[in-house]
Design an enzyme around this catalytic site. Structure first.
Site: not given
Ligand SMILES: Cc1cc2nc3c(=O)[nH]c(=O)nc-3n(C[C@H](O)[C@H](O)[C@H](O)COP(=O)(O)OP(=O)(O)OC[C@H]3O[C@@H](n4cnc5c(N)ncnc54)[C@H](O)[C@@H]3O)c2cc1C
Length: 474
Positions: A12, A31, A49, A172, A398, A400
């Protein structure tokens, strides 16, 4: 004073960063770990999806379909692996067949193209190994598979090349309102000021929101366990096989991965956000459920298991400016289909802030990026030419996954280069094969140490404290 601070380097945060990098803005992404794709975005199903089961009128429903449509161009421009392999939602009873009709109707209302209900024989002709017990399936042709971490890395590298600054190892810990924006305090004591803050902190999105918003949130972790099989097992299915979804999740799937492995999972259990341990019971549940779709699973070809934790808050994504905090944008509670919706979320957030900022497009925006060469995928002539140009491509590290020293050196030295073994893994697939790194963890650590000019004892597996070896080499 920065224009924009994005908190979180998952799919995101990096999608938003890449979208905003098209405009003349001073943007920083913060990050807490040493790399992007270190949170939820690194451990999920990797499915783009189709969107047939989202609810009409929700952000999930709208942004899933829009995001899905953006993947062909985005993956081509940013050179990350993506394939529209299609999905089959299998029906095992007349009740399931009725549900498939509802899903098809729902999907069409949402704008999902290419949905078709198939009879049993048609499904069996598409997938030889699917259970004989099925009655039919919904075929979702627009469903695809992607490498979630390669996608995040590609978005981040391209945003960085277009001027977005990335601050790693920076958590943060506090946010204060100041007269024309926000003051952000980082764990290392540093302060940053910004006119706009975008909270894309994944599982910690509630904690970051609660630093500024009177309306406090609590994100719940919903744990999903997976089993990964080797590439021989990867030939078992061509499409992603789902069962009819329930209210909590899309159910246990059986899918080829974009890299050619077979994967089954996830289950769904409420738990702690930090619980990433697989359990015997959980994996047993995943196998039992997956066997409904494919009865003959090659359990002797399992190479690893892992957990992903869904950041669950409300039934829909929360993407909004906080009421009491102008230009503080929450993008939180982004569980599935967040990976699929991410490119569309980037555009949605740009539109949310466009009234507060005069968004002037950059003339020199670079829309494309070249990924790391995949030596194993080259033809013999190309391989020989590459080795002649750089002998490091002639050294397999690597064994493999057949990853060369040249690829690892590139992973370390390119923009936002790898600083840990897992960061090399996510960029090259080194350590992801049958031996899971037994043969190459130390050689990779040595290459990282040499390229970064640090001692091997300072090379981490991933987070601070995960030193690959605990002594200094003489
Ligand atoms: C089991 C599972 C299966 C899924 N399968 C799918 C799928 O097949 N297709 C699909 O579309 N979606 C899928 N999703 C959903 C998708 O993975 C998530 O919606 C997406 O990865 C969320 O991204 P994000 O950037 O919000 O979160 P994150 O990837 O967690 O990124 C947030 C980042 O913020 C950082 N952070 C947190 N707090 C702080 C702070 N205070 N200061 C600085 N940095 C901070 C963290 O370290 C992290 O790197 C799945 C999720 C799960 C768990």
């Amino acid at each position: 004073m920065k224009d924009i601070i994005i908190i979180g380097g998952g799919v995101i945060g990096t999608s938003i960063a890449r979208e905003l990098s098209k405009y003349k803005l001073n943007t920083v992404l913060i990050e807490k770990y040493d790399d992007v794709a270190s949170g939820v975005s690194k451990a999920n199903s990797g499915i783009v999806h189709a969107g047939y089961n989202e609810t009409l009128g929700t952000l999930k429903g709208k942004l899933n379909v829009l995001g899905n449509e953006m993947f062909d161009e985005l993956s081509k421009d940013l050179d990350f692996p993506f394939k529209r392999n299609g999905a089959l939602i299998l029906a095992f009873s007349e009740e399931d067949m009725a549900k498939l009709k509802e899903l098809k109707f729902n999907g069409e209302m949402l704008g999902v193209k290419g949905l078709e209900i198939l009879r049993r024989e048609e499904v069996l002709s598409l997938e030889n190994n699917v259970s004989e017990k099925i009655l039919g399936a919904l075929y979702a042709k627009t469903s695809g598979i992607v490498s979630p971490y390669e996608m995040v890395i590609a978005l981040a590298e391209n945003a960085n090349v277009n001027g977005v600054e990335f601050k790693f190892n920076s958590e943060v810990i506090n946010i204060e309102k100041i007269c024309d924006g926000y003051k952000i305090t980082l764990s290392n004591g540093e302060y940053l000021e910004s006119k706009c803050v975008i909270n894309a902190a994944g599982l910690n999105g509630d904690i970051v929101n609660n630093m500024i918003n009177d309306h406090q949130y609590k994100i719940k972790g919903v744990k999903g366990e997976y089993i990964l099989f080797d590439k021989i097992a990867g030939r078992l299915v061509k499409k992603t096989l789902f069962q009819v979804p329930d209210k909590i999740s899309k159910g246990v799937l059986v899918t080829p991965t974009i890299d050619g492995n077979l994967m089954i999972g996830p289950n769904a259990h409420k738990g702690a956000k930090i619980d990433i341990k697989t359990t015997k019971e959980g994996l047993g549940e995943v196998i039992d459920k997956a066997k409904r779709s494919v009865s003959q699973l090659p359990l002797n070809r399992i190479i690893t298991t892992f957990v992903g934790v869904r950041p669950c808050l409300k039934s829909d994504f929360i993407i909004e400016e906080v009421n009491c905090a102008k230009n503080f944008i929450n993008v939180i509670g982004v569980d599935s289909p967040g990976l699929t919706a991410a490119p569309a979320i980037g555009v949605y957030v740009k539109n949310l802030i466009k009234d507060s900022f005069n968004l002037i497009p950059k003339d020199n925006f670079i829309s494309t990026r070249k990924g790391i060469i995949k030596f194993d995928k080259l033809g013999i002539t190309e391989k020989n030419e590459l080795i002649k140009r750089d002998c490091n491509y002639g050294k397999i590290v690597c064994k493999c996954e057949l990853i060369t020293e040249g690829e690892i050196i590139d992973a370390i030295n390119r923009p936002l280069g790898a600083r840990s073994v897992d960061a090399v893994k996510r960029r090259t697939r080194a350590t992801m094969g049958g031996c899971q790194g037994v043969g190459c963890l130390i050689p990779i650590s040595k290459i990282i140490a040499r390229e970064l000019n640090i001692d091997i004892s300072e090379v981490m597996k991933n987070k601070k404290g995960s030193n690959m070896i605990g002594y200094k080499e003489a």
